[in-house]
Design a protein around this motif. Structure first.
Motif, PDB file in Angstrom:
ATOM      1  N   ARG A 174     -10.603  -7.107   7.829  1.00 46.63           N
ATOM      2  CA  ARG A 174     -11.481  -6.863   6.686  1.00 46.63           C
ATOM      3  C   ARG A 174     -10.224  -6.913   5.516  1.00 46.63           C
ATOM      4  NH1 ARG A 174      -9.989  -2.545   5.780  1.00 46.63           N
ATOM      5  NH2 ARG A 174      -8.799  -1.566   7.129  1.00 46.63           N
ATOM      6  N   GLY A 180      -6.243   6.439   3.389  1.00 48.42           N
ATOM      7  CA  GLY A 180      -6.510   5.069   4.312  1.00 48.42           C
ATOM      8  C   GLY A 180      -6.048   4.097   3.307  1.00 48.42           C
ATOM      9  N   GLU A 234      -0.456  -4.770  12.368  1.00 45.51           N
ATOM     10  CA  GLU A 234      -1.500  -3.748  12.232  1.00 45.51           C
ATOM     11  C   GLU A 234      -2.262  -4.981  12.221  1.00 45.51           C
ATOM     12  OE1 GLU A 234      -4.334  -1.043  10.554  1.00 45.51           O
ATOM     13  OE2 GLU A 234      -3.028  -1.397   8.511  1.00 45.51           O
ATOM     14  N   ASN A 240      -6.306  -5.976  10.308  1.00 43.39           N
ATOM     15  CA  ASN A 240      -7.123  -5.298  10.285  1.00 43.39           C
ATOM     16  C   ASN A 240      -8.324  -7.529   9.956  1.00 43.39           C
ATOM     17  OD1 ASN A 240      -6.664  -3.147  10.145  1.00 43.39           O
ATOM     18  ND2 ASN A 240      -6.055  -3.003   7.606  1.00 43.39           N
ATOM     19  N   GLY A 246      -7.853  -5.131   2.578  1.00 38.66           N
ATOM     20  CA  GLY A 246      -7.531  -3.769   2.916  1.00 38.66           C
ATOM     21  C   GLY A 246      -8.617  -3.173   1.650  1.00 38.66           C
ATOM     22  N   ASP A 247      -8.971  -1.813   1.469  1.00 34.71           N
ATOM     23  CA  ASP A 247      -9.152  -0.594   0.396  1.00 34.71           C
ATOM     24  C   ASP A 247      -7.630  -0.126  -0.039  1.00 34.71           C
ATOM     25  OD1 ASP A 247     -10.338   0.795  -1.200  1.00 34.71           O
ATOM     26  OD2 ASP A 247     -12.206   1.136  -0.437  1.00 34.71           O
ATOM     27  N   PRO A 248      -7.266   0.330  -0.857  1.00 28.60           N
ATOM     28  CA  PRO A 248      -7.335  -0.683  -1.498  1.00 28.60           C
ATOM     29  C   PRO A 248      -6.700  -2.075  -2.517  1.00 28.60           C
ATOM     30  CG  PRO A 248      -5.160   1.443  -1.949  1.00 28.60           C
ATOM     31  CD  PRO A 248      -5.878   1.181  -0.880  1.00 28.60           C
ATOM     32  N   GLU A 249      -6.022  -2.164  -0.812  1.00 28.88           N
ATOM     33  CA  GLU A 249      -5.106  -3.191  -1.285  1.00 28.88           C
ATOM     34  C   GLU A 249      -6.550  -4.816  -2.527  1.00 28.88           C
ATOM     35  OE1 GLU A 249      -5.528  -2.068   1.199  1.00 28.88           O
ATOM     36  OE2 GLU A 249      -3.138  -2.021   2.495  1.00 28.88           O
ATOM     37  N   LYS A 280       1.057   4.322   2.098  1.00 29.33           N
ATOM     38  CA  LYS A 280      -0.172   5.169   2.760  1.00 29.33           C
ATOM     39  C   LYS A 280      -0.690   6.859   2.883  1.00 29.33           C
ATOM     40  CE  LYS A 280      -2.062   1.148   5.896  1.00 29.33           C
ATOM     41  NZ  LYS A 280      -1.253   0.224   5.853  1.00 29.33           N
ATOM     42  N   ASP A 286       1.217  -0.760   0.267  1.00 27.02           N
ATOM     43  CA  ASP A 286       0.171  -0.169  -0.004  1.00 27.02           C
ATOM     44  C   ASP A 286       0.988   2.039  -0.202  1.00 27.02           C
ATOM     45  OD1 ASP A 286      -2.488   2.035   0.056  1.00 27.02           O
ATOM     46  OD2 ASP A 286      -2.677   1.013   1.597  1.00 27.02           O
ATOM     47  N   TYR A 305      -6.201  -9.470   7.963  1.00 25.41           N
ATOM     48  CA  TYR A 305      -5.756  -8.764   7.282  1.00 25.41           C
ATOM     49  C   TYR A 305      -4.144  -8.878   7.645  1.00 25.41           C
ATOM     50  CZ  TYR A 305      -3.732  -3.815   5.627  1.00 25.41           C
ATOM     51  OH  TYR A 305      -2.782  -3.286   5.126  1.00 25.41           O
TER      52      TYR A 305
HETATM   53  N1  GLY Z   1      -5.260   0.614   2.906  1.00 24.85           N
HETATM   54  C1  GLY Z   1      -5.097   0.284   4.258  1.00 24.85           C
HETATM   55  C2  GLY Z   1      -6.900  -0.360   5.197  1.00 24.85           C
HETATM   56  O1  GLY Z   1      -7.204  -1.349   3.804  1.00 24.85           O
HETATM   57  O2  GLY Z   1      -6.689  -0.562   5.852  1.00 24.85           O
END
Ligand code: GLY
Ligand code: AMP
Length: 420
Positions: free
Chosen positions: A287, A226, A283, A285, A289-292, A214, A212, A269
């Motif tokens: 869910r 994001g 970290e 997540n 990732g956006d935009p991964e 960021k 990513d 994630y």
């Molecule tokens: N691109 C990082 C996230 O979705 O948290």
């Protein structure tokens, strides 16, 4: 099979495109969706945090499956509410989503189970945080305990900045109750890798790795966003490294969640830093990732719906998840001013993009006059090719075909990866 997808970003647009490829998919609903999804799904004007209304709607139209994109509804317990009504979901329940919902929980989980991560202290009293700040090593990383739209992290290089970050989170409450408690952790340096994985709580299958970008501006300058763009796979993440991460991070996390009575189902994630002391977790997540995901899904060969159903039914060990060779690049086109304040309602035009390039929508809305901007991250240009260099060139080659007033994007997505 009729399916409801919760969310309105490029990630959810990518999920809809992926699901549409499956012959078993019937009607698709996007809640609330965006201007680019209208041809793929029925848009449902309900907010992602209006849990009661979402459940009512899912029952009304009798969807068989719900895919939850964003963190908020997961952390608030949408999956628990839908499952209580007998509706199957892709996504963790509330007890498991806490792995993203509370940094104090996730840091504690890693400490309890010996999973490598930055050293840290947690604080719920501002006085204690400020006195720790007088002597702790610099730079220090301050993180709001709760969700903060990806903006709740401050890297402080001076004592003044550190004190400022603590005060803004704990006293001024810039992130509301999310900053009631904070974590102050050690600064890690190295190359960042995002690894998204499918897991049904027992089996874990990593997707292609990604990188990513960021920060808002070229050269990794400016505030955290994001995510301004992604390449996949991440060339710094070798097969050997994947093996090491599997043994020291991925499987231990899965077991830790099981042992603590929080089995995780959905996409887990892992945000990783490849440090000189080995890979460490920055970290988790709960869910995609956006935009991964926008960069990863075009390289998924196997059927997305079958994988999501296997995750939800605890049968992930029985299916094959395969990715194609090649590479992809996603460039985010954002509204000028993002991640701080920006204007919306600007007319968007999209022309011919070229072969192997798609345009996914995030902050767009269809109005009688056409398509207009409706968010910070507006569009995602995604290109796939045999090599990363070609994918990057194709994605940037398409930028000229898109326009809206104030459009801002990074010009260096993939640069660090191409230096690998
Ligand atoms: N691109 C990082 C996230 O979705 O948290
Ligand atoms: P997060 O929201 O936790 O992903 O943090 C956002 C970004 O801040 C990460 O992608 C990293 O670039 C950076 N970051 C977070 N924690 C650390 C850390 N301990 N050391 C260095 N950079 C960090």
């Amino acid at each position: 099979m009729d399916i409801l997808v919760i969310g309105s970003g490029g990630r959810e647009h990518a999920i809809l495109v992926g699901l549409r490829k499956s012959p078993r998919v019937g009607r698709l609903y996007a809640l609330p969706g965006n201007g680019g999804m209208a041809g793929l799904a029925t848009l449902v004007p309900i907010g992602v945090k209006e849990l009661d209304r979402i459940v009512q709607f899912a029952k009304l139209v009798k969807v068989a499956f719900v895919v939850v994109g964003p963190d908020d509804p997961l952390v608030l317990g949408l999956v628990d509410m839908l499952e209580a009504e007998g509706i199957a979901c892709f996504g963790p329940n509330r007890r498991a989503a806490i792995i993203e919902g509370s940094k104090i929980f996730s840091k504690g989980l890693m400490k309890r189970h010996g999973i490598p991560s930055a050293a840290y202290e947690a604080f719920s009293e501002v006085g204690q945080a400020l006195s720790y700040a007088e002597t702790c090593p610099l730079p220090a990383v301050v993180k709001a305990d709760g969700l903060a739209l990806g903006k709740g992290v401050v890297i402080a290089t001076t004592r003044e900045a550190l004190v400022g970050a603590i005060r803004s989170m704990m006293v001024d409450r810039v992130f509301g109750t999310s900053g009631e408690s904070i974590v102050i952790e050690e600064f890690l340096s190295g190359i960042e890798v995002s690894v998204l994985s499918f897991t049904d709580g027992k089996t874990l299958v990593p997707m292609l790795s990604s990188m990513d970008h960021k920060r808002a501006f070229d050269g990794d300058l400016g505030p955290n966003t994001g995510g301004m763009g992604v390449i996949a796979p991440n060339p710094y993440y070798s097969q050997e490294m994947e093996g090491l991460c599997m043994q020291t991070i991925f499987l231990p996390t899965l077991r830790a969640m099981q042992e603590e009575g929080r089995p995780f189902k959905g996409c887990l994630y892992f945000g990783l830093m490849l440090t000189s002391g080995g890979p460490k977790v920055i970290e988790y997540n709960c869910r995609f990732g956006d935009p991964e995901l926008q960069a990863i899904l075009p390289l998924l060969d196997s059927d997305l719906l079958s994988t999501m159903l296997a995750v939800s039914q605890g049968r992930l060990a029985d299916i094959d998840v395969t990715f194609s060779q090649g590479a992809s690049c996603c460039v985010v086109l954002a509204s000028g001013g993002y991640p701080a304040s920006y204007e919306t309602g600007k007319a968007v035009t999209i022309g011919e993009l070229g072969q192997g390039v798609t345009c996914l929508h995030a902050g767009t809305r269809l109005v009688p006059g056409g398509l207009v901007t409706n968010g910070g991250r507006v569009l995602n240009l995604v290109a796939t090719a045999d090599t990363l260099a070609e994918a990057v060139a194709k994605a940037y080659g398409a930028v000229g075909s898109v326009s809206f007033a104030g459009m801002h994007y990074r010009k260096d997505i993939g640069k660090l990866a191409l230096e690998a």
